[in-house]
Design a protein around this motif. Structure first.
Motif, short mmCIF file in Angstrom:
data_model
loop_
_atom_site.label_atom_id
_atom_site.label_comp_id
_atom_site.label_asym_id
_atom_site.label_seq_id
_atom_site.Cartn_x
_atom_site.Cartn_y
_atom_site.Cartn_z
N ASP A 1 0.08 75.54 -31.22
CA ASP A 1 -0.45 74.24 -31.64
C ASP A 1 -1.92 74.08 -31.23
O ASP A 1 -2.59 73.15 -31.68
CB ASP A 1 0.40 73.07 -31.13
N HIS A 2 -2.42 74.98 -30.41
CA HIS A 2 -3.84 74.94 -30.05
C HIS A 2 -4.62 76.04 -30.77
O HIS A 2 -5.77 75.83 -31.13
CB HIS A 2 -3.99 75.11 -28.52
N ASP B 1 -4.45 72.66 -22.09
CA ASP B 1 -3.25 72.41 -21.29
C ASP B 1 -3.48 73.03 -19.91
O ASP B 1 -4.11 74.08 -19.82
CB ASP B 1 -2.03 73.07 -21.93
N HIS C 1 2.89 72.78 -17.61
CA HIS C 1 1.94 71.67 -17.67
C HIS C 1 1.88 70.96 -16.32
O HIS C 1 2.81 71.05 -15.52
CB HIS C 1 2.36 70.65 -18.73
N HIS D 1 -3.61 64.68 -25.93
CA HIS D 1 -2.22 64.63 -26.38
C HIS D 1 -1.24 64.43 -25.23
O HIS D 1 -1.43 64.89 -24.12
CB HIS D 1 -1.88 65.87 -27.19
ZN LIG Z 1 -0.60 71.46 -25.67
#
Ligand SMILES: [Zn+2]
Ligand SMILES: [Zn+2]
Lengths: 338, 562
Positions: free
Chosen positions: A42-43, A117, A285, A307
C-alpha cells in the motif's frame, strides 16, 4: 526563502505531494517522481517513472513487481543526502521492516520528517528507528488508540510454542504478512530455540530468500507444496498469508489450529473476525506508547498525522501542548500489513 | 486468578470442542481445590451473585482516562469490559497495592462479604494488579457476563471425561443427577472425580433425574409396531421438562437438567408435597382458553381439548410461539404470566409417593400415574392419553391427518414399548419418535457466510428468501441438511456467484433455488417477511429450478395455521 511546509506539502488524490522536490511520498497512483518509504504494497506501488528509495526497498519492489516496476530507480542508503529540485532528501531508518525509512526533507528553511510506517520495539530484521529532530513530524497512526500496547514478541511466540506442546497433534497454521512479519516471526522462533523445519506457503518463499541474502538466518524452511503427504504436518508450524487461513488452501492441512500474528489481535472482535483460535499480538507498527514516546523524543513544532486512527493521536498531542492536525490520505489499507 | 484468566482467555478463542475439553481437563488436573471448583462454577454460570455492577466499573474508570480517548477507544473496541481492561491506569489516591494477585476463591470470598464501598476499593486494587486479559476475565466474571462458548452441559461432559480417566465408573448421568443438589466450589464432586472418595450423597435433596430419550422411527422399526406391544401418544410441541416435588423441595428442570423453576412460578409455587410427591416427565406447553363452540375444537376434539373448565370454556394447547414468550425469563411479570398461561402434559413418572417406578414397565407406570392423576386437582397438569389404533396403517393415517391440520400443537407421534423400563440415556428398542413429515418450500439463496469450526473454510451458512412482488425478502437461515458433496458444490457456487459483501457476508446472484424443509411456521413481527420457521434446513438443491419459480410470501403465509 522561508516558507511554512503547509504551503508546499499537501495531500491530493495521488497522495502526499512535496512541491519543492516535485515528488510524491508513497503515492497511490503512478506519478512522475515518487519517494517510497518501504516495500509494503500500500506504500510501494508499481508504475512510477522515477523512484527514490533505500536499496532494500527497491529490491523488494523488484521481487514483487518485476524488473520494470519503474522507469528509473535511485537507490539511497540511510543518511545519504541528495539535492532534489529545490530541496534535499535523505532517508533515516524507521524500524518497521527491512529497508523501511523515514523521508527527511529539507526545503524553504524547514525540515520535515515523513515517518512512513515505523516502530520502536526491537526487531532484528531491520535497522532501529532513528530520532531525527525536525519542525514538522508527519506520523502514521495505524495503532493510534490507547487500547493498543504491543507485548514483547518473545511472549507471544512462547504462547505458540506452549500451544504446540499442549496440542502436539495439531498443525499450527500461523497467518503472517509476507513481508516483514513472516521473517520476524521465524527469527523469533529460532531465538527461542525452535530448530525444527518451518513450513511455508508458496507466497512467502521469495521474500524469505531475499531476507537470507541480506544476512538473516531463518533456518530450514520447507515449502508446503513440496510436502508429499500433508498429513505429516500435524504438530508442525506452518506459515501462510492471512488470506490463506480460512481458504481452500488450508483444507489439506491436518487438524488445524488457526493462529494469526498481527497487532489487531489485541482486540477480541478482530481476532474473532479472523477466526483466530490463537491470536498472537505481533505488530510492526508503533503502539500508542511508542507514538507518544516518539512525539516527545522528536519534540517537533508541529505534528501531522497520516493514515490510521488520527483523531485520538491529534487530540492527545494537543493536550500535551503540540500543534497537531490530521492529514487525510486516501488509499492506505488499515489491515494490509499491520 | 492468573490460571483462571489464562484458561478463560484461551477458551474464548478456541472453536474446537476437543481442544476446549483438553484445556479444561488440564486445568482441573493442575489446579487445587477450592480454586478449580470456583472456576467450574464461574464457567457453568452457577455463581449466584454479581460482584459489582457495570456502573461501578464506569465510575472507577472515569478520572483515570481522558474522556475523549475513552470514547474513541470504546467506539473502536465496541465493548465496555475490554475497553476498560486496556485503558485502566493506576491513580494517585488509590488504596495500597496488593502484594500478589489473589486466588479466584479469595476474590469471590472478598466480594461476597464486602459492602459497596469495600468492593469498589478491592476492585480498584485488583485492576491495578492485573494485566489486560486478566482484567477482562475479572470484569466479565464479576458482572456475570462470562460468555466463552462453554455451556454448562458441555462442561459436565468434560467433568465426566476427566473423572473417567481416574475412575472408569464415572458417568455423565451421575454428574447430572447430583449437579443441582451440590454447591460451588464442588469439592466433594471433584474429589470423587479425582478417584478419591465417594459420589456425593444427595438423597435428601431435590435433584434432576437424567431422562430417557427416543430414537427416530425408521421403516424397519415401524413395521414391527403392533398395538399390544407399543403405546402411541401425541408428541406435543412444547419443551420437555421434569417436575420434581418432595418434602425436600420442588423444582422444574429442562431436559438438560437446568433448573427453570424461576421462569414458571405459576406452576412451581403452587405445588405442595402433600398433594403431589414424585418425579414426573412431561411436556411444558402453552395453554389457550377457547370457547367450546370454536370450530378448531370440533375438528380434533379428543386431542386438543385437554381440559374442560366449564361447559363454555375449554383449555387447549397454544402455539409454540406463545410458549417462547415464557422461556428464559428470570422474573416473569404477572402480566406476562396471565397473557401466556402454561401447563404440563405428564407422560411418565419416575418416582411417586416415595416409590421408585423406574424399574417397572411403562404400562404399570402409566397406570400408577393415571390413578394418581384422577385424584389430583392442579389445573395446570394434564395427562397424555394413549391413541387407540389397530395397525400401522391406521396409526399412519391418524398421524398424517392430525399433523396436517394443526402444525402448532403436534410434532408427530411417540411410540413406546409397553414393556420398557425407564432407562436414562437413549436405550435401543424402547422409545421412538415418529415426527410429522416436514413442510417444504422452494426459496432462493440470498446471502452466504462461512461456517464455524471444521466448516470454517466453506460457505455453509445461507440466508434464503421468497418473493414479495419483484423483491426477495429473507425468510430464514439454514446451515444444515446437505451432504458433504452438496456442501462443496454450494461452496463453489458461492465463490463463482459473489456480487458483493458486507463484512463476512457474501451477497450472491439471486439465481439458485433450494428446497427448504421445516417443522412449522409462525407469524412473527420481528421478521421483515412476517413469518418465522422452526428448524429450517436444506432439503434438496434445485439446480434445475429458475429463481422466479420459488415460493412467494403469500404462499408461505398459507402454511401458517392456527
Ligand atoms: Zn502503512
Ligand atoms: Zn508498512
Amino acid at each position: 526563502m522561508k516558507a511554512h511546509p503547509q504551503t508546499w506539502l499537501r495531500s491530493d488524490k495521488n497522495g502526499l505531494y512535496c512541491k519543492p522536490l516535485a515528488a510524491y511520498i508513497d503515492p497511490v497512483t503512478p506519478v512522475q517522481r515518487a519517494i517510497i518509504t518501504h516495500g509494503h504494497a500500500d506504500h510501494a506501488r508499481p508504475g512510477h517513472s522515477e523512484v527514490y528509495a533505500t536499496p532494500q526497498t527497491l529490491d523488494i519492489m523488484r521481487i514483487r513487481y518485476g524488473d520494470d516496476f519503474c522507469e528509473r530507480s535511485v537507490p539511497m542508503a540511510y543518511s545519504e543526502e541528495k539535492v532534489l529540485g529545490e530541496g534535499t532528501l535523505r532517508f533515516a531508518p524507521a524500524g518497521h521492516i527491512l529497508g523501511s525509512a523515514q523521508a527527511v526533507i529539507e526545503a524553504c528553511d524547514y525540515r520535515v520528517v515523513v515517518s512512513g510506517d515505523y516502530k520502536r520495539h526491537f526487531d532484528p530484521t531491520c535497522t532501529a528507528f532513528d530520532v531525527v529532530k525536525c519542525d514538522v513530524f508527519i506520523s502514521e497512526a495505524t495503532f493510534g488508540l490507547p487500547v493498543f500496547t504491543h507485548p514483547p514478541i518473545e511472549r507471544e511466540m512462547q504462547k505458540l510454542l506452549d500451544s504446540l506442546a499442549l496440542f502436539p497433534q495439531r498443525c499450527h497454521l500461523v497467518g503472517v504478512y509476507a513481508l516483514g512479519k513472516c521473517q520476524r516471526v521465524i527469527i523469533a522462533l529460532r531465538e527461542l530455540n525452535y530448530t525444527k523445519p518451518i513450513y511455508i506457503h508458496g507466497a512467502l518463499i521469495n521474500l524469505c530468500k531475499y531476507y537470507e541474502t541480506q544476512g538473516m538466518i531463518l533456518g530450514e524452511l520447507i515449502p508446503v507444496s513440496s510436502v508429499e503427504n500433508t498429513k505429516t504436518l500435524a504438530g508442525e508450524i506452518v506459515l501462510a498469508p492471512p488470506s490463506a487461513l480460512n481458504d481452500r488452501w488450508s483444507r489439506k492441512l491436518p487438524n488445524v489450529m488457526t493462529c494469526m500474528a498481527s497487532g489487531w489481535m489485541q482486540i477480541r472482535a478482530r481476532s474473532k473476525q479472523r477466526r483466530a483460535e490463537l491470536p498472537l499480538i505481533i505488530s510492526d507498527h508503533a503502539d500508542w506508547n511508542e507514538l507518544i514516546q516518539t512525539l516527545q523524543d522528536i519534540n517537533p513544532d508541529e505534528l501531522w498525522v497520516t493514515h490510521g486512527r488520527e483523531e485520538a493521536l491529534v487530540h492527545f498531542a494537543k493536550t500535551l501542548g503540540f500543534k497537531a492536525k490530521a492529514l487525510s490520505l486516501v488509499g492506505y489499507e488499515e489491515d494490509a500489513n499491520s | 486468578m492468573q490460571a483462571f484468566a489464562n484458561l478463560v482467555d484461551k477458551l474464548y478463542f478456541i472453536n474446537s470442542n476437543n481442544v476446549k475439553a483438553t484445556l479444561l481437563k488440564e486445568y482441573l488436573r493442575t489446579t487445587p481445590d477450592p480454586e478449580r471448583g470456583w472456576a467450574v462454577s464461574a464457567i457453568a454460570g452457577t455463581l449466584d451473585f454479581q460482584f459489582f455492577k457495570r456502573k461501578m466499573i464506569k465510575d472507577l474508570t472515569i478520572g483515570r482516562v481522558d474522556p475523549v480517548l475513552f470514547d474513541l477507544s470504546y467506539d473502536y473496541v465496541g465493548e465496555m469490559s475490554e475497553t476498560v481492561s486496556h485503558l485502566w491506569r493506576e491513580a494517585e489516591n488509590d488504596p495500597p497495592p496488593l502484594k500478589q494477585v489473589p486466588t479466584l476463591s479469595n476474590i469471590i470470598g472478598t466480594f461476597k462479604s464486602g459492602n459497596q464501598v469495600q468492593n469498589a476499593q478491592f476492585l480498584t486494587q485488583l485492576l491495578n494488579k492485573l494485566n489486560a486479559s486478566q482484567r477482562w476475565a475479572l470484569l466479565k466474571l464479576g458482572t456475570k457476563g462470562l460468555r466463552i462458548g462453554v455451556s454448562a452441559r458441555f462442561l459436565k461432559k468434560v467433568l465426566a471425561e476427566y473423572g473417567k480417566e481416574n475412575n472408569p465408573d464415572v458417568t455423565l448421568e451421575d454428574i447430572e443427577r447430583v449437579w443441582h443438589a451440590i454447591k460451588p466450589p464442588y469439592i466433594e464432586l471433584l474429589t470423587w472425580l479425582d478417584g478419591n472418595g465417594e459420589l456425593p450423597d444427595v438423597s435428601d435433596r431435590v435433584v434432576f433425574q437424567p431422562v430417557m430419550l427416543a430414537h427416530p422411527a425408521d421403516d424397519g422399526v415401524l413395521n414391527t409396531i403392533l398395538p399390544d406391544k407399543f403405546r402411541a401418544e401425541w408428541k406435543f410441541d412444547g419443551i420437555r421438562v421434569q417436575l420434581s416435588v418432595s418434602e425436600n423441595g420442588r423444582a422444574l428442570y429442562s431436559r438438560t437438567g437446568d433448573d427453570i423453576s424461576y421462569s414458571f412460578p405459576d406452576i412451581v409455587e403452587n405445588l405442595n408435597y402433600q398433594d403431589i410427591n414424585g418425579v414426573f416427565d412431561g411436556e411444558l406447553v402453552a395453554l389457550e382458553h377457547l370457547d367450546c363452540k370454536d370450530s378448531k375444537i370440533e375438528k380434533n376434539a379428543d386431542i386438543f381439548v385437554i381440559s374442560k373448565v366449564n361447559h363454555t370454556t375449554s383449555v387447549t394447547i397454544g402455539s409454540f410461539n406463545n410458549l417462547q414468550q415464557r422461556l428464559n425469563k428470570k422474573k416473569p411479570s404477572k402480566k406476562l404470566i396471565s397473557a401466556y398461561p402454561v401447563g404440563i402434559i405428564l407422560y411418565d413418572c419416575l418416582f411417586l409417593n416415595g416409590n421408585d417406578l423406574r424399574g417397572m414397565m411403562l404400562d404399570q407406570r402409566m397406570q400408577q400415574l393415571s390413578s394418581w392423576y384422577t385424584q389430583q386437582t392442579f389445573s395446570f397438569l394434564f395427562l397424555s392419553r394413549g391413541i387407540a389404533f389397530e395397525n400401522l396403517q391406521e396409526l399412519s393415517e391418524i398421524r398424517s391427518n392430525v399433523t396436517r391440520e394443526n402444525s402448532h400443537y403436534v410434532e408427530g407421534l411417540m411410540i413406546k414399548r409397553r414393556s420398557s423400563t425407564y432407562v436414562a440415556g437413549r436405550p435401543k428398542g424402547y422409545w421412538y419418535k415418529w415426527k410429522r413429515d416436514p413442510l417444504l418450500i422452494d426459496a432462493v439463496v440470498m446471502y452466504a457466510q462461512r461456517g464455524h469450526g471444521i466448516r470454517s473454510s466453506f460457505y455453509s451458512d445461507f440466508t434464503f428468501g421468497c418473493w414479495h412482488g419483484q423483491q426477495l425478502l429473507p425468510i430464514c437461515k439454514a446451515y444444515s441438511g446437505f451432504t458433504d458433496e452438496e456442501l462443496k458444490a454450494l461452496d463453489k457456487w458461492v465463490r463463482n456467484n459473489t456480487i458483493g459483501r458486507f463484512g463476512p457476508v457474501k451477497d450472491v446472484n439471486k439465481t439458485l433455488v433450494c428446497e427448504i424443509a421445516f417443522d412449522s411456521i409462525h407469524k412473527s413481527n420481528r421478521h421483515k417477511s412476517g413469518v418465522a420457521m422452526r428448524f429450517p434446513r436444506v432439503h434438496r438443491i434445485r439446480w434445475d429450478k429458475p429463481a422466479e419459480e420459488a415460493e412467494t410470501i403469500t404462499q408461505l403465509l398459507q402454511l401458517v395455521s392456527g
